[in-house]
Design an enzyme around this catalytic site. Structure first.
Site, short mmCIF file in Angstrom:
data_model
loop_
_atom_site.label_atom_id
_atom_site.label_comp_id
_atom_site.label_asym_id
_atom_site.label_seq_id
_atom_site.Cartn_x
_atom_site.Cartn_y
_atom_site.Cartn_z
N THR A 1 -4.15 -15.18 -3.88
CA THR A 1 -3.76 -14.09 -2.98
C THR A 1 -3.27 -14.61 -1.63
OG1 THR A 1 -4.72 -12.28 -1.67
CG2 THR A 1 -6.24 -13.93 -2.43
N ASP A 2 -2.44 -13.82 -0.97
CA ASP A 2 -1.98 -14.20 0.38
C ASP A 2 -3.12 -14.16 1.40
OD1 ASP A 2 -2.30 -11.44 0.63
OD2 ASP A 2 -0.29 -11.06 1.44
N GLU A 3 -4.25 -13.51 1.02
CA GLU A 3 -5.36 -13.40 1.98
C GLU A 3 -5.97 -14.74 2.32
OE1 GLU A 3 -8.09 -10.22 1.72
OE2 GLU A 3 -6.60 -8.81 1.00
N SER B 1 -13.81 -16.76 -1.01
CA SER B 1 -14.10 -17.11 -2.41
C SER B 1 -12.81 -17.43 -3.15
CB SER B 1 -14.89 -15.99 -3.11
OG SER B 1 -14.09 -14.83 -3.27
N LYS B 2 -11.73 -16.71 -2.86
CA LYS B 2 -10.45 -17.00 -3.53
C LYS B 2 -9.90 -18.35 -3.07
CE LYS B 2 -8.28 -14.68 -5.93
NZ LYS B 2 -8.27 -14.57 -7.42
N ALA C 1 -9.27 -12.84 -13.61
CA ALA C 1 -10.63 -12.32 -13.48
C ALA C 1 -11.19 -12.63 -12.10
CB ALA C 1 -11.53 -12.93 -14.56
N TYR D 1 -14.37 -12.22 0.50
CA TYR D 1 -13.43 -12.20 -0.65
C TYR D 1 -12.42 -13.33 -0.52
CZ TYR D 1 -9.15 -11.00 -3.17
OH TYR D 1 -8.02 -11.07 -3.95
N SER D 2 -11.74 -13.41 0.63
CA SER D 2 -10.69 -14.42 0.76
C SER D 2 -11.28 -15.83 0.75
CB SER D 2 -9.81 -14.18 1.99
OG SER D 2 -10.57 -14.21 3.17
N ILE E 1 -3.96 -5.54 -12.36
CA ILE E 1 -2.77 -6.40 -12.54
C ILE E 1 -2.77 -7.03 -13.92
CG2 ILE E 1 -1.35 -8.24 -11.53
CD1 ILE E 1 -2.86 -7.82 -8.89
P1 NAD Z 1 -9.26 -5.73 -10.57
O1 NAD Z 1 -10.52 -5.68 -9.77
O2 NAD Z 1 -8.52 -4.48 -10.87
O3 NAD Z 1 -9.57 -6.43 -11.99
C1 NAD Z 1 -10.42 -7.53 -12.13
C2 NAD Z 1 -10.73 -7.69 -13.63
O4 NAD Z 1 -11.53 -8.86 -13.80
C3 NAD Z 1 -11.52 -6.52 -14.23
O5 NAD Z 1 -10.99 -6.16 -15.47
C4 NAD Z 1 -12.93 -7.10 -14.41
O6 NAD Z 1 -13.65 -6.51 -15.49
C5 NAD Z 1 -12.59 -8.56 -14.68
N1 NAD Z 1 -13.71 -9.46 -14.37
C6 NAD Z 1 -14.46 -9.50 -13.24
N2 NAD Z 1 -15.41 -10.45 -13.34
C7 NAD Z 1 -15.23 -11.05 -14.55
C8 NAD Z 1 -15.89 -12.13 -15.22
N3 NAD Z 1 -16.93 -12.75 -14.67
N4 NAD Z 1 -15.44 -12.49 -16.44
C9 NAD Z 1 -14.39 -11.85 -17.02
N5 NAD Z 1 -13.75 -10.81 -16.44
C10 NAD Z 1 -14.16 -10.42 -15.22
O7 NAD Z 1 -8.35 -6.80 -9.84
P2 NAD Z 1 -6.76 -6.82 -9.64
O8 NAD Z 1 -6.41 -6.04 -8.44
O9 NAD Z 1 -6.13 -6.54 -10.94
O10 NAD Z 1 -6.56 -8.37 -9.26
C11 NAD Z 1 -6.42 -9.34 -10.29
C12 NAD Z 1 -6.33 -10.72 -9.64
O11 NAD Z 1 -5.20 -10.76 -8.76
C13 NAD Z 1 -7.53 -11.10 -8.78
O12 NAD Z 1 -7.81 -12.46 -8.98
C14 NAD Z 1 -7.06 -10.85 -7.36
O13 NAD Z 1 -7.72 -11.71 -6.46
C15 NAD Z 1 -5.59 -11.17 -7.47
N6 NAD Z 1 -4.69 -10.47 -6.54
C16 NAD Z 1 -4.75 -9.11 -6.40
C17 NAD Z 1 -3.84 -8.46 -5.56
C18 NAD Z 1 -3.87 -6.96 -5.39
O14 NAD Z 1 -3.15 -6.43 -4.56
N7 NAD Z 1 -4.63 -6.21 -6.17
C19 NAD Z 1 -2.88 -9.20 -4.87
C20 NAD Z 1 -2.86 -10.60 -5.02
C21 NAD Z 1 -3.75 -11.21 -5.87
O1 DAU Z 2 -3.09 -9.13 0.05
C1 DAU Z 2 -3.54 -9.20 -1.28
C2 DAU Z 2 -4.87 -8.48 -1.39
O2 DAU Z 2 -4.60 -7.09 -1.24
C3 DAU Z 2 -5.60 -8.77 -2.69
O3 DAU Z 2 -5.95 -10.12 -2.75
C4 DAU Z 2 -6.87 -7.91 -2.81
O4 DAU Z 2 -7.46 -8.09 -4.08
C5 DAU Z 2 -6.47 -6.46 -2.65
O5 DAU Z 2 -7.64 -5.65 -2.66
C6 DAU Z 2 -5.71 -6.23 -1.34
O6 DAU Z 2 -6.58 -6.40 -0.19
P1 DAU Z 2 -6.49 -5.43 1.09
O7 DAU Z 2 -7.78 -5.48 1.80
O8 DAU Z 2 -5.25 -5.67 1.87
O9 DAU Z 2 -6.29 -4.02 0.30
P2 DAU Z 2 -6.96 -2.58 0.48
O10 DAU Z 2 -6.23 -1.67 -0.44
O11 DAU Z 2 -8.45 -2.62 0.39
O12 DAU Z 2 -6.58 -2.20 1.97
C7 DAU Z 2 -5.22 -2.19 2.41
C8 DAU Z 2 -5.23 -1.87 3.89
O13 DAU Z 2 -5.68 -0.51 4.06
C9 DAU Z 2 -6.20 -2.71 4.70
O14 DAU Z 2 -5.61 -2.98 5.96
C10 DAU Z 2 -7.43 -1.84 4.88
C11 DAU Z 2 -6.83 -0.44 4.90
N1 DAU Z 2 -7.73 0.63 4.35
C12 DAU Z 2 -8.24 0.45 3.11
C13 DAU Z 2 -9.08 1.40 2.55
C14 DAU Z 2 -9.69 1.20 1.18
C15 DAU Z 2 -7.97 1.79 5.08
O15 DAU Z 2 -7.45 1.97 6.20
N2 DAU Z 2 -8.77 2.74 4.51
C16 DAU Z 2 -9.38 2.59 3.30
O16 DAU Z 2 -10.15 3.49 2.88
#
Ligand code: NAD
Ligand code: DAU
Length: 340
Positions: free
Chosen positions: A125-127, A156-157, A82, A153-154, A13
């Protein structure tokens, strides 16, 4: 706002957000990233020469790194992406999640507050709201839904969010929090559902669906998340939380079937595997606050966004093949060996 520190800008993101910000403003963007397994500078290769963009390698948990970048680059705004972000990894081991997501946020808040930073946005996050009943579709997460965390994870967030709230109330430090639903789109690491399934389907492998496949997630195209964060940065009120979501709930199994269909593959590739421990059943975001108060709306319809995403992964096969080698393979073996 002039000099924005984007932490975690080499991840999924964060890298999309940096491109969005460069396209829509003339702010200087300083990408501060440790480059963990999830950070990849290739995500930003197309803008690496932009005069408004700088990359600094550093760790949000390290005081010296953070002080140096905030003072050296005259940072006035911080957007903290991050984090350790994958739920399954937090189940295998939570230490790094507490370290980065909690201690790292505390370090950033503390140093930002003591410097010239006048706006801090925590990407949450919504989690943090836990799980919703699947049979009560009228119930969604609002900003006042109590925090109920079920995965390390949730937890810690949520801890990071509580610290942000404490810094606002105790120190009057202007913190904003956004809580978004599941994102999808280009550059998402193929450990997450959608890119993992695209990669496995492409290779003719089994697609591992957890449990009965009936868990529900609310999917938003990543660019819409970026535009929402931009709105909150410009118009949000300090001390407040803004939910972000696409009003787009899907059963996991239906997403997997759709991906197979769009790739011209058969459902025979689907395999049901052991469920994720503590698996949240349903997420759904009520984003009426950000829509009404800040005028944000998502631009991408799901059918358009998912086709665009699949098209991107087809075109950029070398990107995901590279990131799936190495450390990722050890993780995959650990997480799925007891499930498959
Ligand atoms: P990601 O895992 O793709 O990226 C995380 C980035 O943070 C990486 O570039 C990593 O190198 C960097 N990082 C990790 N530890 C670090 C540290 N100690 N210092 C500096 N950089 C560090 O994650 P993402 O999916 O892009 O998510 C970004 C943010 O959005 C997160 O905080 C996540 O909780 C939140 N979020 C994600 C989603 C989703 O669906 N992916 C949804 C809602 C919120
Ligand atoms: O809701 C926001 C969150 O969404 C973010 O905060 C997290 O960073 C992000 O990773 C994501 O969490 P989820 O656990 O919802 O996403 P994930 O892609 O890991 O899984 C989505 C759904 O799919 C979940 O119900 C678990 C399921 N799943 C996931 C994987 C990796 C499977 O069924 N099989 C799989 O192999």
């Amino acid at each position: 706002m002039k000099n924005i520190l984007v932490t975690g800008g080499a991840g999924f993101i964060g890298s999309n957000f940096i491109k969005f910000a460069l396209q829509n403003s003339d702010y200087n963007i300083i990408n501060f990233d440790k480059l963990t397994y999830a950070g990849n500078l290739e995500n930003l290769s197309d803008i690496s020469g932009d005069k408004h963009y700088t990359f600094v390698r550093g760790d949000i948990c390290e005081k010296e790194d953070v002080v140096k970048v905030i003072t050296g680059k005259k940072i006035d705004t911080v957007v903290n992406f991050a984090a350790e972000s994958h739920v399954d990894r937090s189940i295998l081991g939570s230490r790094e999640f507490v370290h980065t997501n909690v201690m790292g946020t505390q370090n950033l808040l503390d140093i930002s507050m003591k410097s010239d930073v006048s706006k801090y946005l925590q990407v949450s996050t919504d989690e943090v709201y836990g799980s919703l009943p699947e049979d009560m579709k009228e119930i969604k997460f609002t900003e006042s839904t109590p925090i109920t965390t079920n995965s390390p994870y949730s937890a810690s967030k949520a801890s990071a969010d509580l610290l942000c709230n404490a810094y606002y109330h105790t120190h009057k430090f202007p913190v904003l929090i956004t809580r978004c639903s599941n994102n999808y789109g280009p550059y998402q690491f193929p450990e997450k559902l959608i890119p993992l399934m695209i990669a496995k389907a492409t290779d003719g492998e089994k697609l591992p669906v957890y449990g009965d496949g009936k868990n529900v997630r609310d999917w938003l195209y990543v660019e819409d998340h970026c535009s929402a964060i931009f709105e909150v940065l410009h118009k949000g009120n300090a001390g407040e939380v803004y939910n972000i979501g696409g009003n787009n709930e899907w059963y996991n199994i239906d997403i997997v079937k759709l991906i197979l269909k769009l790739l011209g593959k058969t459902e025979e590739q689907i395999t049901y595997v052991k469920d994720r421990p503590g698996h949240d059943r349903r997420y759904a975001i009520d984003s009426s606050k950000i829509q009404k108060e800040l005028g944000w709306t998502p631009k991408h319809k799901f059918d358009e966004g998912i086709s665009k995403t699949i098209g991107w992964y087809k075109k950029n096969e070398s990107w995901w093949r590279k990131v799936m080698s190495g450390e990722y393979l050890n993780y995959y073996e650990k997480n799925y060996s007891t499930k498959l």
